[in-house]
Design an enzyme around this catalytic site. Structure first.
Site, PDB file in Angstrom:
ATOM      1  N   ASP A  24      51.447 -23.292 -54.077  1.00  0.00           N
ATOM      2  CA  ASP A  24      50.979 -24.188 -55.138  1.00  0.00           C
ATOM      3  C   ASP A  24      50.269 -25.421 -54.561  1.00  0.00           C
ATOM      4  O   ASP A  24      50.587 -25.871 -53.460  1.00  0.00           O
ATOM      5  CB  ASP A  24      52.184 -24.619 -55.996  1.00  0.00           C
ATOM      6  CG  ASP A  24      51.751 -25.208 -57.325  1.00  0.00           C
ATOM      7  OD1 ASP A  24      50.587 -24.998 -57.732  1.00  0.00           O
ATOM      8  OD2 ASP A  24      52.583 -25.881 -57.957  1.00  0.00           O
ATOM      9  N   HIS A  41      41.289 -22.876 -53.823  1.00  0.00           N
ATOM     10  CA  HIS A  41      41.827 -21.511 -53.734  1.00  0.00           C
ATOM     11  C   HIS A  41      41.344 -20.840 -52.445  1.00  0.00           C
ATOM     12  O   HIS A  41      42.084 -20.111 -51.794  1.00  0.00           O
ATOM     13  CB  HIS A  41      41.425 -20.696 -54.958  1.00  0.00           C
ATOM     14  CG  HIS A  41      42.011 -21.225 -56.238  1.00  0.00           C
ATOM     15  ND1 HIS A  41      43.340 -21.582 -56.344  1.00  0.00           N
ATOM     16  CD2 HIS A  41      41.462 -21.474 -57.460  1.00  0.00           C
ATOM     17  CE1 HIS A  41      43.577 -22.017 -57.584  1.00  0.00           C
ATOM     18  NE2 HIS A  41      42.448 -21.967 -58.265  1.00  0.00           N
ATOM     19  N   LEU A 135      55.442  -6.371 -40.669  1.00  0.00           N
ATOM     20  CA  LEU A 135      55.634  -7.294 -41.808  1.00  0.00           C
ATOM     21  C   LEU A 135      55.194  -6.603 -43.090  1.00  0.00           C
ATOM     22  O   LEU A 135      54.184  -5.911 -43.101  1.00  0.00           O
ATOM     23  CB  LEU A 135      54.771  -8.552 -41.594  1.00  0.00           C
ATOM     24  CG  LEU A 135      54.844  -9.622 -42.688  1.00  0.00           C
ATOM     25  CD1 LEU A 135      56.157 -10.413 -42.576  1.00  0.00           C
ATOM     26  CD2 LEU A 135      53.676 -10.604 -42.592  1.00  0.00           C
TER      27      LEU A 135
HETATM   28  C1  IPE Z   1      52.890 -21.004 -59.813  1.00  0.00           C
HETATM   29  O1  IPE Z   1      52.114 -22.125 -59.807  1.00  0.00           O
HETATM   30  C2  IPE Z   1      52.020 -19.781 -59.716  1.00  0.00           C
HETATM   31  C3  IPE Z   1      51.348 -19.576 -58.448  1.00  0.00           C
HETATM   32  C4  IPE Z   1      51.449 -20.347 -57.398  1.00  0.00           C
HETATM   33  C5  IPE Z   1      50.537 -18.387 -58.372  1.00  0.00           C
HETATM   34  P1  IPE Z   1      51.581 -22.818 -61.163  1.00  0.00           P
HETATM   35  O2  IPE Z   1      50.720 -23.955 -60.741  1.00  0.00           O
HETATM   36  O3  IPE Z   1      50.960 -21.805 -62.035  1.00  0.00           O
HETATM   37  O4  IPE Z   1      52.929 -23.317 -61.834  1.00  0.00           O
HETATM   38  P2  IPE Z   1      53.211 -24.577 -62.772  1.00  0.00           P
HETATM   39  O5  IPE Z   1      52.240 -24.490 -63.921  1.00  0.00           O
HETATM   40  O6  IPE Z   1      52.978 -25.802 -61.952  1.00  0.00           O
HETATM   41  O7  IPE Z   1      54.633 -24.455 -63.177  1.00  0.00           O
HETATM   42  C1  IPE Z   2      48.177 -22.496 -56.917  1.00  0.00           C
HETATM   43  O1  IPE Z   2      47.458 -23.669 -56.968  1.00  0.00           O
HETATM   44  C2  IPE Z   2      47.296 -21.287 -57.048  1.00  0.00           C
HETATM   45  C3  IPE Z   2      47.461 -20.553 -58.306  1.00  0.00           C
HETATM   46  C4  IPE Z   2      48.253 -20.870 -59.275  1.00  0.00           C
HETATM   47  C5  IPE Z   2      46.655 -19.366 -58.458  1.00  0.00           C
HETATM   48  P1  IPE Z   2      47.107 -24.370 -58.346  1.00  0.00           P
HETATM   49  O2  IPE Z   2      45.794 -23.866 -58.822  1.00  0.00           O
HETATM   50  O3  IPE Z   2      48.217 -24.237 -59.299  1.00  0.00           O
HETATM   51  O4  IPE Z   2      46.961 -25.874 -57.880  1.00  0.00           O
HETATM   52  P2  IPE Z   2      47.493 -27.175 -58.636  1.00  0.00           P
HETATM   53  O5  IPE Z   2      48.934 -26.969 -58.930  1.00  0.00           O
HETATM   54  O6  IPE Z   2      46.675 -27.316 -59.879  1.00  0.00           O
HETATM   55  O7  IPE Z   2      47.256 -28.280 -57.666  1.00  0.00           O
HETATM   56 MG    MG Z   3      49.889 -25.323 -59.650  1.00  0.00          MG
END
Ligand code: IPE
Ligand code: IPE
Ligand code: MG
Length: 245
Positions: A24, A41, A135
């Protein structure tokens, strides 16, 4: 506790063989640099490469990473399609290196609703990496813990309705065989990047007794040293599973 369980418990303290990661913070990483979220990403994929390279040497045998949740479809269509394209790009460009490093790919989540090109890229990568023994890199795609449990319950219920499974034979172990993680041990350690202290619907069933480790580091900044730090923290934990100290 008998000696076999004791031995297993002491092995547990030594190494986390199944590590789950909530990758995240990509969006925030990009925003801090004035970049589009997609750039975050892309940088997140680089972090995943670093972690996959480091993991086997740190005693990790299974790495389950949250790449796209059942709730992530709520994001703008442009971000969703960027994520799907990045997945195909990652699979196609990374497969030779995964094969060379002995990494087998796996997936959890309902991948049948992913775009056709993504599913084809997945099938290619799964087939080519099937022989990897160092792995297992398990990608959670269109994954949600609740959706997974509902799918498992439906499969189980249809087995019961068809007379193939006796209701009395339904145990936790039997139920778990219908989850996407059937046959895999539960994660020992769950890492979340970016400081959020929640599961966000990841591995709800499987993480019942998983050790949690949260870092403020945003996922694109995550590297082998962070994984090492998480594993070092894990080694100091005492896993009790509800038993006495
Ligand atoms: C969890 O992160 C999903 C992934 C990392 C793929 P999110 O960014 O979607 O989760 P919330 O919205 O902060 O809970
Ligand atoms: C995690 O990073 C990747 C996915 C959920 C696919 P985010 O896109 O949720 O990044 P933040 O949380 O907005 O910083
Ligand atoms: Mg996120």
């Amino acid at each position: 506790m008998d000696s076999v369980t004791n031995e297993a418990a002491s092995r547990d303290r030594d190494s986390a063989s199944h590590v789950a990661i909530i990758m995240d913070g990509n969006g925030r990483w990009a925003a801090r640099r004035g970049l589009p979220r997609e750039a975050g990403h892309r940088a997140g994929i680089e972090a995943l490469r670093r972690v996959v390279r480091a993991a086997p040497n740190l005693g990790v045998r299974i790495l389950t990473v949250y790449a796209f949740s059942t709730e992530n479809w709520r994001r703008p269509a442009s971000e969703v399609s960027a994520l799907m394209s990045l997945l195909v790009e990652f699979l196609d460009s990374e497969t030779p290196e995964l094969v060379a490093e002995g990494v087998a790919l796996g997936t959890i989540g309902d991948v049948t609703v992913l775009p056709e090109v993504s599913q084809q890229a997945l099938q290619r990568a799964l087939a080519k990496t099937a022989g990897g023994h160092r792995l297992l890199l398990n990608l959670a795609l269109n994954y949600g813990g609740r959706a997974e449990i509902v799918r498992a319950a439906k499969k189980l219920a249809s087995g019961v309705a068809a007379g193939a499974i006796r209701l009395e034979a339904v145990t936790e172990e039997r139920f778990a065989q219908f989850l996407d993680t059937a046959g895999l041990p539960d994660p020992d350690l769950l890492v979340r990047a970016s400081g959020e202290e929640r599961l966000s619907n990841f591995l709800l069933w499987q993480s019942a007794y998983t050790e949690l480790w949260v870092t403020n580091t945003l996922w694109p900044d995550f590297g082998a040293d962070h994984l090492e730090e998480a594993l070092a923290a894990y080694r100091t934990r005492e896993r009790r599973y509800g038993s006495h100290a």
